[in-house]
Design a protein around this motif. Structure first.
Motif, mmCIF file in Angstrom:
data_model
loop_
_atom_site.group_PDB
_atom_site.id
_atom_site.type_symbol
_atom_site.label_atom_id
_atom_site.label_comp_id
_atom_site.label_asym_id
_atom_site.label_seq_id
_atom_site.Cartn_x
_atom_site.Cartn_y
_atom_site.Cartn_z
ATOM 1 N N ASP A 44 0.787 -1.203 -0.130
ATOM 2 C CA ASP A 44 0.119 0.080 -0.001
ATOM 3 C C ASP A 44 0.866 1.330 0.041
ATOM 4 N N ARG A 45 1.776 1.240 0.964
ATOM 5 C CA ARG A 45 2.512 2.595 0.994
ATOM 6 C C ARG A 45 3.557 2.775 -0.363
ATOM 7 N N LEU A 46 4.129 1.847 -0.738
ATOM 8 C CA LEU A 46 5.120 1.708 -1.805
ATOM 9 C C LEU A 46 4.344 1.935 -3.160
ATOM 10 N N TRP A 82 -0.591 -1.900 -9.702
ATOM 11 C CA TRP A 82 -1.442 -3.049 -9.437
ATOM 12 C C TRP A 82 -0.941 -3.909 -8.430
ATOM 13 N N ALA A 83 -1.553 -4.001 -7.312
ATOM 14 C CA ALA A 83 -0.993 -5.005 -6.094
ATOM 15 C C ALA A 83 -1.886 -5.983 -6.473
ATOM 16 N N VAL A 84 -1.229 -7.293 -6.378
ATOM 17 C CA VAL A 84 -1.905 -8.549 -6.516
ATOM 18 C C VAL A 84 -2.535 -9.070 -5.101
ATOM 19 N N ASP A 85 -3.473 -9.453 -4.751
ATOM 20 C CA ASP A 85 -4.243 -10.450 -4.111
ATOM 21 C C ASP A 85 -4.442 -12.045 -4.597
ATOM 22 N N ILE A 103 11.396 -3.156 3.155
ATOM 23 C CA ILE A 103 11.652 -2.876 1.655
ATOM 24 C C ILE A 103 10.241 -2.396 0.853
ATOM 25 N N THR A 104 9.204 -2.710 1.349
ATOM 26 C CA THR A 104 7.955 -2.341 0.880
ATOM 27 C C THR A 104 7.251 -1.231 1.617
ATOM 28 N N VAL A 105 7.446 -1.017 3.012
ATOM 29 C CA VAL A 105 6.705 -0.280 3.891
ATOM 30 C C VAL A 105 7.608 0.895 4.413
ATOM 31 N N ALA A 106 8.706 1.131 3.912
ATOM 32 C CA ALA A 106 9.465 2.117 4.590
ATOM 33 C C ALA A 106 8.902 3.594 4.497
ATOM 34 N N ARG A 107 9.137 4.520 5.337
ATOM 35 C CA ARG A 107 8.750 5.697 5.362
ATOM 36 C C ARG A 107 9.319 6.565 4.237
ATOM 37 N N VAL A 165 13.158 3.164 -2.469
ATOM 38 C CA VAL A 165 12.802 2.382 -3.267
ATOM 39 C C VAL A 165 11.902 2.653 -4.256
ATOM 40 N N ALA A 166 10.839 3.421 -4.336
ATOM 41 C CA ALA A 166 10.022 4.062 -5.017
ATOM 42 C C ALA A 166 10.865 4.673 -6.149
ATOM 43 N N ARG A 167 11.596 5.591 -5.754
ATOM 44 C CA ARG A 167 12.557 6.452 -6.758
ATOM 45 C C ARG A 167 13.543 5.367 -7.294
ATOM 46 N N TRP A 168 14.304 4.391 -6.931
ATOM 47 C CA TRP A 168 14.761 3.450 -7.801
ATOM 48 C C TRP A 168 14.074 2.853 -9.038
#
Length: 508
Positions: free
Chosen positions: A120-122, A136-139, A487-491, A495-498
């Motif tokens: 969600d955050r990333l 699109w995040a998969v469930d 790695i997916t929830v960091a404030r 990661v998003a910029r990379w």
């Protein structure tokens, strides 16, 4: 400790991070087997209509209001039709962040026992950096088996009861159709979303965290009716995970059919899947997952209030402390498969020799501690946020469960674990060549971005080994100070910029 021994510990990844061993004796009756179809019909509608207070999503950092303004919606589309599976569960499920008509789409697969909520955050950070793109995040279809209704409300006594006892659990006998929810089902459900994205834009990318990174690589190498999966996408993004991470020695056909052991632990085999269709152990089960979700909700609603007795901690603690001591690298059972957010206060600690032994070769393992109880028995164990740590604990708690999705996958199919052990990094020349057609892993013609967590479960060297084996064009990065789940929830949005910086020149 070598790579194989590191992989042998992966089975406890989210099991240790999302839950604690049960301490309460309360139980809730399971669904009768005969009521399976009826009990599955309205879960999603109930989730979306629940009384979920947006006040729980109050700002916890200066960028929060902007992040939460990113549009998001949950979409359920037809997936692979599996004989015997109730029709509504033959589904491809995505939580879509960003515009409806994007110029690029990144599809992200969660890790072992994980749900779309883990991104969600990333996902929001990526869309903020490029508002014309969508994530699109998969469930996986298993998430449709979860009933979040009681968890999404603000009824604190109900949440406290659920921390102790969990929600109603679907009996294994009512879910025998899950025996067919393996690698083929997972990848074809995912492909339904990929092909829908390709109708919107040619710029489609595939990625995943942990086991999701494994699945991204297997998707690219999978044969879909004569076409390699890599033809569907511009590139692959692997977040602290890659093909082979959950693999062990090659399985024999007899082991695959009867039972075996691999780095994930005991595997039931095809013949045992009707009896054991989903993961149900002392460290992870649907009941434990629902209890963890209830504790996360309490941590979001009332972080400093006392946590329920008989809940996730055997000692008095605040709601936030009860949630985060299960996850924090300093206190988690497996300190290399955790978060870094802060530390307990008023806590009497001792060295956690078991965690140190299990994680001897991993960053942070030497600091593993065990909380015995409060130093001052008049006050509960509390929680102090470290502003320099990668993840904000209150932000993590409030995103753990929303009407769109949740962080975990309560009913994880044992068939997928079994198939991953058989498929490994490819099936050419193995007994599984025809049933699990992972055929196109070399050469891999799409570029790969591998991002490791400095205190996680992969390294840039492992990504380079994968690239050497597949002849893939590789870019690697390491997130400093981060544990595996950070790695997916960091404030921060590094990661998003990379990701966006790597995707930009590949879009057309």
């Amino acid at each position: 400790m070598g790579p194989m021994k590191r992989r042998a510990l992966l089975t406890l990844l989210l099991a240790a991070a999302l839950t604690a061993p049960a301490t309460a004796q309360d139980s809730v009756p399971a669904d009768p087997a005969g009521d399976a179809e009826a009990s599955l019909t309205d879960d999603l509608t109930d989730d979306l209509n629940a009384d979920f207070d947006p006040g729980v999503l109050a700002a916890t950092d200066p960028a929060q209001r902007t992040l939460d303004a990113v549009p998001a919606r949950r979409v359920v589309r037809p997936g692979l039709t599996v004989p015997g599976t109730p029709s509504r569960l033959n589904a491809s499920v995505t939580v879509r962040y960003g515009p409806d008509t994007p110029s690029a789409v990144l599809l992200l697969m969660p890790g072992y026992l994980g749900g779309a909520g883990s991104f969600d955050r990333l996902a929001r950070q990526i869309v903020l950096l490029n508002p014309r793109w969508a994530v699109w995040a998969v469930d996986r279809r298993s998430n449709l088996l979860e009933d979040h209704t009681a968890l999404l409300g603000r009824d604190v006594p109900t949440l406290q009861r659920l921390v102790r006892a969990g929600v109603d659990v679907r009996a294994p006998a009512s879910l025998t159709f899950m025996k067919d929810w393996g690698l083929d089902t997972t990848l074809r459900d995912w492909r339904a979303a990929v092909l829908e994205a390709r109708k919107l834009t040619p710029n489609v990318f595939l990625g995943g965290h942990s086991m999701g990174g494994t699945l991204a690589g297997l998707y690219a190498a999978y044969d879909f009716g004569g076409a390699a999966g890599e033809r569907d996408v511009r590139g692959l993004i692997m977040l602290d995970g890659l093909p082979g991470l959950m693999s062990g020695p090659p399985l024999t056909p007899d082991e695959y059919a009867q039972a075996a052991r691999n780095p994930l632990g005991p595997l039931p085999g095809l013949n045992g899947l009707t009896r054991d269709p989903y993961v149900d152990s002392v460290v992870f089960s649907p009941k434990l997952a629902s209890r963890a979700a209830a504790q996360a909700r309490l941590a979001a609603l009332a972080p400093d209030a006392p946590a329920p007795t008989g809940g996730l901690t055997p000692y008095p603690a605040t709601n936030l402390a009860a949630a985060m001591t299960q996850l924090e690298q300093r206190y988690a059972l497996l300190p290399f498969l955790a978060l870094r957010t802060g530390r307990a206060t008023n806590a009497s600690e001792a060295p956690n020799l078991g965690a140190r032994l299990l994680g001897a070769a991993f960053p942070g393992a030497g600091d593993a501690r065990w909380i015995i109880g409060p130093q001052d028995p008049v006050r509960p164990v509390g929680w102090e946020t470290d502003p320099a740590a990668p993840t904000n604990p209150q932000d993590f708690a409030r995103r753990f469960l929303t009407p769109l999705s949740d962080y975990s996958e309560w009913y994880f199919p044992n068939r997928l674990t079994l198939d991953l052990a058989a498929a490994r990094t490819g099936t050419r020349g193995t007994p599984f060549e025809q049933t699990l057609p992972v055929w196109h892993g070399r050469p891999l013609r799409v570029p790969v971005l591998g991002i490791a967590a400095a205190r996680g479960v992969t390294s840039e060297a492992q990504y380079r080994e994968y690239a050497a084996a597949t002849q893939a064009a590789l870019t690697t990065r390491t997130l400093p100070g981060a544990a595996h789940l950070d790695i997916t929830v960091a404030r921060g949005d590094q990661v998003a910029r990379w990701i966006t910086g790597w995707m930009q020149p590949l879009t057309r």
